[in-house]
Design a protein around this motif. Structure first.
Motif, mmCIF file in Angstrom:
data_model
loop_
_atom_site.group_PDB
_atom_site.id
_atom_site.type_symbol
_atom_site.label_atom_id
_atom_site.label_comp_id
_atom_site.label_asym_id
_atom_site.label_seq_id
_atom_site.Cartn_x
_atom_site.Cartn_y
_atom_site.Cartn_z
ATOM 1 N N LEU A 116 88.201 39.921 -89.213
ATOM 2 C CA LEU A 116 88.524 40.416 -90.539
ATOM 3 C C LEU A 116 87.584 39.764 -91.532
ATOM 4 N N MET A 117 87.472 40.361 -92.685
ATOM 5 C CA MET A 117 86.588 39.833 -93.721
ATOM 6 C C MET A 117 87.421 39.432 -94.925
ATOM 7 N N VAL A 141 77.410 39.238 -92.527
ATOM 8 C CA VAL A 141 77.680 40.667 -92.478
ATOM 9 C C VAL A 141 76.672 41.381 -93.367
ATOM 10 N N PHE A 142 75.991 42.363 -92.808
ATOM 11 C CA PHE A 142 75.067 43.207 -93.555
ATOM 12 C C PHE A 142 75.730 44.559 -93.744
ATOM 13 N N ALA A 143 75.406 45.230 -94.843
ATOM 14 C CA ALA A 143 75.992 46.538 -95.116
ATOM 15 C C ALA A 143 74.944 47.468 -95.710
ATOM 16 N N LYS A 144 75.140 48.746 -95.471
ATOM 17 C CA LYS A 144 74.267 49.770 -96.045
ATOM 18 C C LYS A 144 75.129 50.994 -96.310
ATOM 19 N N TRP A 145 75.041 51.531 -97.512
ATOM 20 C CA TRP A 145 75.764 52.747 -97.850
ATOM 21 C C TRP A 145 75.007 53.927 -97.263
ATOM 22 N N LEU A 146 75.645 54.677 -96.397
ATOM 23 C CA LEU A 146 75.011 55.817 -95.741
ATOM 24 C C LEU A 146 75.138 57.102 -96.555
#
Length: 153
Positions: A116-117, A141-146
């Protein structure tokens, strides 16, 4: 000598979310400060309910929804989001009860690990998870809006 005391988990009525629960669940998430402008909670609930590998668990005391957890897995590890307990009823063990239900749901799905974050500014919640035996992972944690959105700042 240090003695560890485990708080008893209350006997909440815990079940998967029903259509009639959605508004109350979203209101609880808002009361707990879990919603963000870039995440539509109704869409998040619909997505969790769409597939058999995820759901939203709802804990009731009487007729009142007092706790929730969105739970799911990717076939490798489980994830929990939107863990909430009614802010007016804190310290009754509802958070512990809904997390136990989430762990049991994932265990039944054969998941060996739950992740969990927690937002960095939410130190109180981090302490809660540590009290349940969770450890801070040494993972970034890396994130990218698709969908083309710009990331929130």
């Amino acid at each position: 000598m240090t003695v560890s005391v485990t708080k008893p988990v209350p006997a909440l009525a815990i079940a998967e979310i029903a259509d009639a629960d959605i508004a109350a669940v979203i209101a609880l998430w808002q009361a707990c400060g879990l919603t963000r402008p870039w995440n539509d909670p109704s869409s998040d609930i619909a997505l969790a309910r769409r597939e058999p590998n995820s759901t939203v668990l709802v804990g009731r005391e009487g007729n009142a929804i007092v706790a929730t957890a969105m739970v799911g897995h990717d076939g490798h590890r489980g994830w929990v989001y939107y863990v909430a307990s009614d802010p007016n009823l804190r310290a009754k063990g509802y958070g512990r009860a809904i997390m136990k239900a989430a762990e049991d749901w994932l265990r039944a799905a054969g998941m060996p690990k739950l992740q969990l974050m927690v937002r960095r500014e939410n130190a109180g919640v981090a302490a809660f998870y540590q009290s349940l035996g969770y450890e801070e992972a040494q993972t970034v944690v890396f994130a990218k809006w698709l969908d083309g959105r710009e990331p929130p700042r």
